[in-house]
Motif scaffolding. Structure first.
Motif, PDB file in Angstrom:
ATOM      1  N   ARG A 335       0.840  -1.215   0.000  1.00  0.00           N
ATOM      2  CA  ARG A 335       0.000   0.000   0.000  1.00  0.00           C
ATOM      3  C   ARG A 335       0.869   1.256   0.000  1.00  0.00           C
ATOM      4  O   ARG A 335       0.607   2.228  -0.718  1.00  0.00           O
ATOM      5  CB  ARG A 335      -0.932  -0.009   1.210  1.00  0.00           C
ATOM      6  CG  ARG A 335      -2.083  -0.988   1.102  1.00  0.00           C
ATOM      7  CD  ARG A 335      -3.133  -0.707   2.164  1.00  0.00           C
ATOM      8  NE  ARG A 335      -2.583  -0.857   3.513  1.00  0.00           N
ATOM      9  CZ  ARG A 335      -2.615  -1.995   4.212  1.00  0.00           C
ATOM     10  NH1 ARG A 335      -3.170  -3.079   3.669  1.00  0.00           N
ATOM     11  NH2 ARG A 335      -2.111  -2.056   5.428  1.00  0.00           N
ATOM     12  N   THR A 336       1.932   1.218   0.794  1.00  0.00           N
ATOM     13  CA  THR A 336       2.825   2.379   0.868  1.00  0.00           C
ATOM     14  C   THR A 336       3.517   2.630  -0.468  1.00  0.00           C
ATOM     15  O   THR A 336       3.606   3.777  -0.942  1.00  0.00           O
ATOM     16  CB  THR A 336       3.867   2.158   1.974  1.00  0.00           C
ATOM     17  OG1 THR A 336       3.201   1.965   3.227  1.00  0.00           O
ATOM     18  CG2 THR A 336       4.800   3.356   2.084  1.00  0.00           C
ATOM     19  N   ARG A 338       2.588   1.779  -3.438  1.00  0.00           N
ATOM     20  CA  ARG A 338       1.637   2.226  -4.462  1.00  0.00           C
ATOM     21  C   ARG A 338       1.376   3.715  -4.340  1.00  0.00           C
ATOM     22  O   ARG A 338       1.212   4.412  -5.361  1.00  0.00           O
ATOM     23  CB  ARG A 338       0.337   1.441  -4.335  1.00  0.00           C
ATOM     24  CG  ARG A 338       0.434   0.014  -4.894  1.00  0.00           C
ATOM     25  CD  ARG A 338      -0.809  -0.800  -4.594  1.00  0.00           C
ATOM     26  NE  ARG A 338      -0.699  -2.136  -5.186  1.00  0.00           N
ATOM     27  CZ  ARG A 338      -1.496  -3.144  -4.877  1.00  0.00           C
ATOM     28  NH1 ARG A 338      -2.465  -2.979  -3.953  1.00  0.00           N
ATOM     29  NH2 ARG A 338      -1.338  -4.315  -5.453  1.00  0.00           N
ATOM     30  N   ARG A 339       1.356   4.225  -3.113  1.00  0.00           N
ATOM     31  CA  ARG A 339       1.163   5.667  -2.945  1.00  0.00           C
ATOM     32  C   ARG A 339       2.418   6.432  -3.361  1.00  0.00           C
ATOM     33  O   ARG A 339       2.341   7.488  -4.000  1.00  0.00           O
ATOM     34  CB  ARG A 339       0.805   5.975  -1.493  1.00  0.00           C
ATOM     35  CG  ARG A 339      -0.621   5.577  -1.111  1.00  0.00           C
ATOM     36  CD  ARG A 339      -1.034   6.230   0.189  1.00  0.00           C
ATOM     37  NE  ARG A 339      -0.215   5.778   1.310  1.00  0.00           N
ATOM     38  CZ  ARG A 339      -0.532   4.751   2.098  1.00  0.00           C
ATOM     39  NH1 ARG A 339      -1.665   4.073   1.863  1.00  0.00           N
ATOM     40  NH2 ARG A 339       0.254   4.402   3.077  1.00  0.00           N
ATOM     41  N   HIS A 341       4.814   5.580  -5.466  1.00  0.00           N
ATOM     42  CA  HIS A 341       5.091   5.516  -6.905  1.00  0.00           C
ATOM     43  C   HIS A 341       3.804   5.584  -7.722  1.00  0.00           C
ATOM     44  O   HIS A 341       3.709   5.012  -8.820  1.00  0.00           O
ATOM     45  CB  HIS A 341       5.842   4.216  -7.238  1.00  0.00           C
ATOM     46  CG  HIS A 341       7.155   4.083  -6.511  1.00  0.00           C
ATOM     47  ND1 HIS A 341       8.303   4.706  -6.936  1.00  0.00           N
ATOM     48  CD2 HIS A 341       7.474   3.413  -5.376  1.00  0.00           C
ATOM     49  CE1 HIS A 341       9.306   4.417  -6.102  1.00  0.00           C
ATOM     50  NE2 HIS A 341       8.824   3.621  -5.142  1.00  0.00           N
ATOM     51  N   ALA A 342       2.818   6.308  -7.211  1.00  0.00           N
ATOM     52  CA  ALA A 342       1.521   6.384  -7.892  1.00  0.00           C
ATOM     53  C   ALA A 342       1.647   7.042  -9.254  1.00  0.00           C
ATOM     54  O   ALA A 342       0.944   6.665 -10.207  1.00  0.00           O
ATOM     55  CB  ALA A 342       0.532   7.159  -7.016  1.00  0.00           C
ATOM     56  N   GLU A 343       2.535   8.050  -9.404  1.00  0.00           N
ATOM     57  CA  GLU A 343       2.643   8.764 -10.668  1.00  0.00           C
ATOM     58  C   GLU A 343       3.150   7.860 -11.786  1.00  0.00           C
ATOM     59  O   GLU A 343       2.810   8.072 -12.961  1.00  0.00           O
ATOM     60  CB  GLU A 343       3.578   9.959 -10.505  1.00  0.00           C
ATOM     61  CG  GLU A 343       3.058  11.008  -9.536  1.00  0.00           C
ATOM     62  CD  GLU A 343       4.030  12.171  -9.401  1.00  0.00           C
ATOM     63  OE1 GLU A 343       5.116  12.096 -10.029  1.00  0.00           O
ATOM     64  OE2 GLU A 343       3.693  13.125  -8.693  1.00  0.00           O
ATOM     65  N   ARG A 344       3.933   6.824 -11.445  1.00  0.00           N
ATOM     66  CA  ARG A 344       4.509   5.968 -12.485  1.00  0.00           C
ATOM     67  C   ARG A 344       3.581   4.814 -12.861  1.00  0.00           C
ATOM     68  O   ARG A 344       3.870   4.063 -13.790  1.00  0.00           O
ATOM     69  CB  ARG A 344       5.856   5.414 -12.005  1.00  0.00           C
ATOM     70  CG  ARG A 344       6.865   6.521 -11.696  1.00  0.00           C
ATOM     71  CD  ARG A 344       8.233   5.958 -11.367  1.00  0.00           C
ATOM     72  NE  ARG A 344       8.699   5.124 -12.461  1.00  0.00           N
ATOM     73  CZ  ARG A 344       9.328   3.953 -12.288  1.00  0.00           C
ATOM     74  NH1 ARG A 344       9.528   3.479 -11.070  1.00  0.00           N
ATOM     75  NH2 ARG A 344       9.712   3.253 -13.342  1.00  0.00           N
ATOM     76  N   ARG A 345       2.483   4.671 -12.109  1.00  0.00           N
ATOM     77  CA  ARG A 345       1.476   3.632 -12.409  1.00  0.00           C
ATOM     78  C   ARG A 345       2.115   2.232 -12.488  1.00  0.00           C
ATOM     79  O   ARG A 345       1.875   1.469 -13.415  1.00  0.00           O
ATOM     80  CB  ARG A 345       0.738   3.945 -13.706  1.00  0.00           C
ATOM     81  CG  ARG A 345      -0.008   5.252 -13.686  1.00  0.00           C
ATOM     82  CD  ARG A 345      -0.686   5.506 -15.006  1.00  0.00           C
ATOM     83  NE  ARG A 345      -1.358   6.785 -15.008  1.00  0.00           N
ATOM     84  CZ  ARG A 345      -2.600   6.984 -14.561  1.00  0.00           C
ATOM     85  NH1 ARG A 345      -3.282   5.957 -14.077  1.00  0.00           N
ATOM     86  NH2 ARG A 345      -3.132   8.188 -14.590  1.00  0.00           N
ATOM     87  N   GLU A 347       2.470  -1.545 -11.600  1.00  0.00           N
ATOM     88  CA  GLU A 347       1.595  -2.642 -11.153  1.00  0.00           C
ATOM     89  C   GLU A 347       2.385  -3.502 -10.148  1.00  0.00           C
ATOM     90  O   GLU A 347       3.324  -4.200 -10.517  1.00  0.00           O
ATOM     91  CB  GLU A 347       1.153  -3.498 -12.339  1.00  0.00           C
ATOM     92  CG  GLU A 347       0.221  -4.633 -11.926  1.00  0.00           C
ATOM     93  CD  GLU A 347      -0.110  -5.559 -13.089  1.00  0.00           C
ATOM     94  OE1 GLU A 347      -0.804  -6.564 -12.862  1.00  0.00           O
ATOM     95  OE2 GLU A 347       0.340  -5.277 -14.229  1.00  0.00           O
ATOM     96  N   CYS A 378      10.612  -0.874  -7.502  1.00  0.00           N
ATOM     97  CA  CYS A 378       9.683   0.092  -8.086  1.00  0.00           C
ATOM     98  C   CYS A 378      10.423   1.226  -8.814  1.00  0.00           C
ATOM     99  O   CYS A 378       9.946   1.758  -9.819  1.00  0.00           O
ATOM    100  CB  CYS A 378       8.783   0.678  -7.005  1.00  0.00           C
ATOM    101  SG  CYS A 378       7.575  -0.507  -6.349  1.00  0.00           S
TER     102      CYS A 378
END
Length: 467
Positions: A335-336, A338-339, A341-345, A347, A378
């Protein structure tokens, strides 16, 4: 070989000592009781012969011609049955013996039938009783007692001396001894077997608390509990209390070390921040000294973070009973990441693994290792990062794959060193993999880099598992 086994096993030592004394006691008891019974039977055997001899003496008399005769037959009916094993005989001595072969066996029991006992030539003196072993009918060995009897009241006035003999088959003495010995050793064998079983039960039951103690220690080691718990005998309770005291003291020392490490971090970070702010103001004015100070402050912060993390991990690995479930830590880190590196999308996929998988160590150390590896994956991934885990015995293996550019084999050892970064364009301190490697080694594990099936880098983290 045997002494080394005895030294290495308390159970074998107790059993060996007990079995030795059981065997020794059985042998001594068998030898002693057998000897006592043999003496008793021998005494009875000769006492019975003396009874026959006394009766023979009492009934001996001379007829009108001076020939020996019995006034009454002896009371034991076996003396009248041929070859019954009980015999008596009267021989002439002195002037009677001078007549030749007729002096031997003047009178004989019917049990002798046509056999004459051949006795030793030595004649006992008056009042003496001699004991001998002679060959009797059918070649059987006989035990005999004899005495000399002198009769003065004769028709011609000449005293006569006779040799009175009572004998019995030796088997009448040896056979009861043999039967008794067989029964005795069978009974002692049963007794010995019972004592051996009792010794085995006593040893296994007596050492059962030690097996319970071992199980309790295993629970502490595997992280199921922080102290020894259970119902133990009074003899072991002081040991349990002392061990629990050591565990509590050890945990206190670790907590104190963590506190000191945190205090040191705060104590160093505050002056470093002041210096960094001061240098930052001068750096905008183009001061070369300010840039040098800023660079060294960054290095100092990096080193402080690294060594504080290592010190805290080294302390936590000394704490027995540490246990951390893998799944909650992985879910929280995913969860951490994903937040972050959210801009890089990216998976970020977690492949299914058993919920029971647990790491034998502290949760913050597991978070530190997995966090660094996931963050590193990531940063370098193009689209996908995969995490999988499995356990084999006491080993927990966590694998993290990415689809990035990967690393050449010659670069993999280099990036594990402190402060080395694979690409200066990617933000970081160059300490992530080094910290992971040091933490894993402190727990007896390791981290390895390899080619990933996704096309990028694979990081394999091996750690102790809770069994």
């Amino acid at each position: 070989m045997i002494p080394s086994l005895l030294r290495g096993s308390l159970r074998l030592r107790l059993l060996a000592g007990t079995l030795f004394w059981i065997a020794a006691s059985i042998l001594v008891a068998g030898w002693g009781l057998g000897g006592l019974f043999r003496q008793h039977v021998a005494a009875q055997f000769h006492a019975e012969l003396r009874t026959h001899l006394d009766q023979l003496t009492a009934q001996l008399a001379l007829d009108e011609q001076g020939r020996p005769q019995l006034t009454l037959p002896l009371s034991d009916p076996r003396l009248s049955r041929p070859y019954s094993g009980y015999y008596w005989q009267v021989d002439g001595v002195g002037d009677v013996a001078a007549r030749g072969a007729a002096a031997a066996g003047l009178l004989r029991s019917r049990s002798l039938w046509d056999h004459v006992l051949a006795v030793p030539p030595d004649t006992p003196a008056d009042g003496e009783i001699h004991e001998h072993w002679v060959v009797g009918p059918e070649g059987r060995m006989l035990g005999m007692v004899e005495r000399s009897v002198r009769i003065d009241e004769t028709a011609d006035g000449k005293p006569r001396t006779f040799r009175l003999i009572a004998a019995a088959d030796e088997s009448l003495m040896s056979e009861p001894v043999r039967r008794f010995s067989g029964v005795l050793w069978a009974a002692l064998g049963v007794l010995g077997a019972g004592l051996v079983i009792a010794a085995l039960v006593q040893v296994f039951v007596g050492l059962a608390p030690l097996r319970a103690l071992r199980s309790a220690l295993g629970k502490v080691r595997s992280g199921e509990t922080q102290r020894l718990e259970g119902d133990f005998p009074a003899e072991i309770t002081p040991l349990i209390e002392e061990f629990n005291s050591v565990l509590a003291q050890n945990a206190e020392v670790v907590e104190r070390a963590r506190t000191h490490a945190g205090n040191l971090a705060h104590a160093l970070k505050t002056p470093l921040s002041v210096l960094a702010n001061a240098a930052d103001g001068r750096e905008h004015q183009g001061s070369e000294l300010a840039r040098l100070v800023a660079d060294q402050i960054g290095v100092a912060r990096t080193q402080v973070d690294y060594h504080l993390a290592r010190a805290q991990a080294a302390a936590s690995t000394r704490v027995p009973g540490a246990r951390t479930a893998l799944l909650p830590v992985v879910e929280g880190l995913v969860r951490t990441m994903r937040r972050i590196h959210a801009e890089r999308r990216i998976e970020l996929a977690v492949l299914p693994f058993p919920e029971a998988l647990s790491f034998r160590g502290e949760a913050q150390d597991l978070q530190e290792m997995l966090g660094n590896l996931l963050d590193n994956a990531c940063k370098w991934a193009v689209r996908r990062v995969e995490l999988s885990a499995q356990a084999s015995g006491a080993t927990l293996t966590i694998t993290i794959d990415d689809d990035g550019a990967g690393l050449a084999p010659e670069q993999r050892d280099r990036v594990m060193r402190r402060g080395v970064r694979a690409d200066q364009q990617v933000p970081g301190s160059g300490l992530g993999l080094a910290i992971v490697d040091d933490l894993a080694r402190l727990y007896g594990g390791r981290v390895e880099l390899a080619d990933s099936p996704l096309g990028g880098l694979r990081a394999v983290l091996t750690l102790p598992a809770v069994q």
